[in-house]
Write an enzyme that holds these catalytic residues in place. Structure first.
Site, PDB file in Angstrom:
ATOM      1  NE  ARG A 144      -2.654  -1.558   3.399  1.00  0.00           N
ATOM      2  CZ  ARG A 144      -2.993  -2.796   3.779  1.00  0.00           C
ATOM      3  NH1 ARG A 144      -3.780  -3.525   3.004  1.00  0.00           N
ATOM      4  NH2 ARG A 144      -2.560  -3.307   4.907  1.00  0.00           N
ATOM      5  CG  PHE A 183     -11.078  -6.997  -6.119  1.00  0.00           C
ATOM      6  CD1 PHE A 183     -12.098  -7.947  -6.125  1.00  0.00           C
ATOM      7  CD2 PHE A 183     -10.417  -6.717  -7.315  1.00  0.00           C
ATOM      8  CE1 PHE A 183     -12.438  -8.607  -7.306  1.00  0.00           C
ATOM      9  CE2 PHE A 183     -10.764  -7.367  -8.492  1.00  0.00           C
ATOM     10  CZ  PHE A 183     -11.773  -8.321  -8.496  1.00  0.00           C
ATOM     11  CG  ASP A 224     -15.049  -5.157  -1.371  1.00  0.00           C
ATOM     12  OD1 ASP A 224     -13.827  -5.346  -1.220  1.00  0.00           O
ATOM     13  OD2 ASP A 224     -15.903  -6.051  -1.178  1.00  0.00           O
ATOM     14  CB  SER A 225     -18.914  -7.471  -4.404  1.00  0.00           C
ATOM     15  OG  SER A 225     -18.085  -8.385  -3.711  1.00  0.00           O
ATOM     16  CB  ALA A 284     -14.374  -6.515  -9.410  1.00  0.00           C
ATOM     17  CG  ASP A 332      -5.564  -6.925  -2.942  1.00  0.00           C
ATOM     18  OD1 ASP A 332      -5.128  -8.069  -3.194  1.00  0.00           O
ATOM     19  OD2 ASP A 332      -5.560  -6.439  -1.797  1.00  0.00           O
ATOM     20  CB  CYS A 371      -3.866 -13.541  -2.130  1.00  0.00           C
ATOM     21  SG  CYS A 371      -5.634 -13.616  -2.382  1.00  0.00           S
TER      22      CYS A 371
HETATM   23  N1  SAH Z   1      -7.195  -4.454  -1.055  1.00  0.00           N
HETATM   24  C1  SAH Z   1      -7.680  -4.840   0.247  1.00  0.00           C
HETATM   25  C2  SAH Z   1      -7.919  -6.333   0.392  1.00  0.00           C
HETATM   26  C3  SAH Z   1      -8.833  -6.934  -0.639  1.00  0.00           C
HETATM   27  S1  SAH Z   1      -9.437  -8.497  -0.225  1.00  0.00           S
HETATM   28  C4  SAH Z   1      -6.717  -4.300   1.304  1.00  0.00           C
HETATM   29  O1  SAH Z   1      -5.632  -3.804   0.982  1.00  0.00           O
HETATM   30  O2  SAH Z   1      -7.048  -4.386   2.494  1.00  0.00           O
HETATM   31  C5  SAH Z   1     -10.519  -8.850  -1.527  1.00  0.00           C
HETATM   32  C6  SAH Z   1     -11.842  -8.110  -1.503  1.00  0.00           C
HETATM   33  O3  SAH Z   1     -12.537  -8.428  -2.701  1.00  0.00           O
HETATM   34  C7  SAH Z   1     -12.784  -8.475  -0.371  1.00  0.00           C
HETATM   35  O4  SAH Z   1     -13.068  -7.333   0.386  1.00  0.00           O
HETATM   36  C8  SAH Z   1     -14.064  -8.983  -1.058  1.00  0.00           C
HETATM   37  O5  SAH Z   1     -15.253  -8.509  -0.433  1.00  0.00           O
HETATM   38  C9  SAH Z   1     -13.939  -8.385  -2.439  1.00  0.00           C
HETATM   39  N2  SAH Z   1     -14.613  -9.105  -3.528  1.00  0.00           N
HETATM   40  C10 SAH Z   1     -14.723 -10.434  -3.708  1.00  0.00           C
HETATM   41  N3  SAH Z   1     -15.342 -10.704  -4.879  1.00  0.00           N
HETATM   42  C11 SAH Z   1     -15.625  -9.502  -5.459  1.00  0.00           C
HETATM   43  C12 SAH Z   1     -16.231  -9.109  -6.681  1.00  0.00           C
HETATM   44  N4  SAH Z   1     -16.672 -10.003  -7.552  1.00  0.00           N
HETATM   45  N5  SAH Z   1     -16.325  -7.800  -6.957  1.00  0.00           N
HETATM   46  C13 SAH Z   1     -15.871  -6.861  -6.076  1.00  0.00           C
HETATM   47  N6  SAH Z   1     -15.269  -7.184  -4.913  1.00  0.00           N
HETATM   48  C14 SAH Z   1     -15.154  -8.480  -4.600  1.00  0.00           C
END
Ligand code: SAH
Length: 410
Positions: free
Chosen positions: A227, A243, A266-267, A294, A314, A354
């Protein structure tokens, strides 16, 4: 098993049982790989129960290592020690925990308000144990039955080493229960629980962490240094943080990076609320947070002709296993292609994975495929991973999972 004088009492941590490895299967364990799969086991002597200490020996009885047994798991023995004289007793766990804490202290991560991973399972020689520190509180997440059974001495040692105000148990991730026969409910293990969010600081930014309901143990600590790295590319740009979860990348880009505007997506409704609260906490007035899928949002932004100076991707783990790796790579290809198309010339793509089942090489090959089909010039600037408080055990590279690639898109 080491020789004991006849008639003596069994000593704590010196096993009464032995697991024999099949001929020609012992090499990885002499190389200190900690996972003994069921398929490598020839036979078990001494009738150990789940969670008991066992010695791992060759088919002809030569000592290899010492570990904990789980008859319900395909991962039949997790190895912790490789010296026949060293018992797996309370002192053993405390010494391992002490080393883990010393590393974080050396890294300067134990400031009063900071957050870091204190124990990273195999990476700290403690297979099946995750401990995260959020300011005054610790979240403990066991992913192995034998570790769950030893939470008492583990908490005692943590209490002595760190003096937290409270230690919370976060039940193992879903799915792990089935693998380990481990079903844990969240509960308070020591001290008091936080009333509301725990506030932590990360590189001068503030974040509220939900320790009881949040994803993972509350935050994605593995991305902490990324970050900060990403913020360096944000100045004067419009940033898309896809995300976003708690909005970590977006807040870093908006405040530390001085982006002109940030759209975080985020979803999950809970994630969106958290990201909004964190934006407010840091007075990130240029940051907007939206709840959307997303894949749909990326496509809609492209259709609308929207462009960004930086896109951060992410996503959650797309590949749960090697078997789903090719489907996952197609999904990674799709979102990365869309992200490239959303970038202005000279823009910055930050793209993460990840999924441990996708190797660094696989991920770079996927990005190379995106480059070939995109009609843009992609330059790899940084190929990053998790921060040093997530050490990887070099005897068990399976623990390496996080990729964070920063690329320039011409
Ligand atoms: N970037 C964040 C961590 C992301 S974790 C940080 O630095 O803290 C991944 C995220 O993706 C989760 O919050 C989850 O709710 C979201 N997610 C999962 N599937 C998704 C989708 N189809 N569209 C949007 N977000 C999604």
């Amino acid at each position: 098993m080491p020789d004991e004088p006849a008639g003596s009492e069994p000593r704590e941590g010196f096993p009464q049982a032995a697991v024999f490895v099949k001929p020609k299967r012992a090499r990885p364990f002499f190389g200190r790989h900690p996972w003994v799969l069921e398929s490598a086991v020839l036979r078990v002597e001494g009738d150990p129960a789940g969670g008991d200490a066992v010695d791992l020996v060759t088919h002809d009885g030569q000592f290899i290592g010492r570990g904990l047994f789980n008859p319900a798991s395909r991962l039949r023995v997790r190895l912790y020690g490789f010296s026949a004289d060293e018992p797996l007793d309370g002192g053993f766990w405390e010494t391992r925990l002490e080393a883990a804490v010393a590393l974080r202290r050396q890294l300067g991560l134990l400031g009063p308000r900071s957050a870091c991973r204190l124990v990273n399972s195999e990476g700290d020689g403690l297979s099946g144990l995750i401990v995260d520190r959020y300011a005054d509180f610790l979240a403990v997440q066991p992913t192995a039955l034998a570790i769950a059974e030893r939470l008492g001495p583990i908490c005692d040692a943590l209490q002595r080493l760190i003096q937290p105000r409270g230690i919370l148990l976060r039940g193992a991730e879903r799915g792990l229960g089935k693998l380990e026969g481990l079903h844990l409910a969240d509960r308070q293990l020591r001290g008091e629980g936080p009333k509301g969010p725990v506030f932590i600081e990360e590189h001068g930014l503030k974040f509220g962490i939900d320790l009881t309901e949040g994803q993972k143990t509350g935050a994605y600590l593995d991305q902490r240094e990324n970050r900060q790295a990403v913020a360096r590319y944000a100045a004067g740009r419009r940033v898309l943080d896809m995300f976003c979860y708690g909005g970590g990348f977006g807040v870093a880009a908006a405040v530390a990076g001085k982006a002109t505007a940030v759209l975080s997506v985020d979803s999950s409704a809970k994630a969106v609320a958290l990201a909004r609260a964190n934006a407010e906490l840091n007075a990130a007035t240029t940051m907007l947070v939206e709840q959307a899928d997303a894949f749909e949002k990326l496509a809609a932004l492209r259709e609308a002709g929207d462009r960004f100076g930086m896109v951060v991707l992410d996503p959650p783990k797309f590949a749960r296993s090697r078997a789903s790796a090719s489907d996952a790579l197609r999904a990674y290809h799709r979102i990365n292609r869309l992200a490239v198309e959303l970038l202005e010339p000279g823009g910055t793509l930050v793209t993460c994975s990840c999924s441990g089942a996708i190797s660094r090489d696989d991920f770079l090959m996927m990005l190379s495929g995106v480059a070939q089909r995109s009609n843009r010039m992609l330059q790899l600037l940084e190929c990053r991973g998790a921060a040093a408080d997530h050490p990887v055990n070099m005897h068990c590279l399976e623990g390496e999972y996080l990729k964070c690639v920063i690329a320039r898109v011409g």
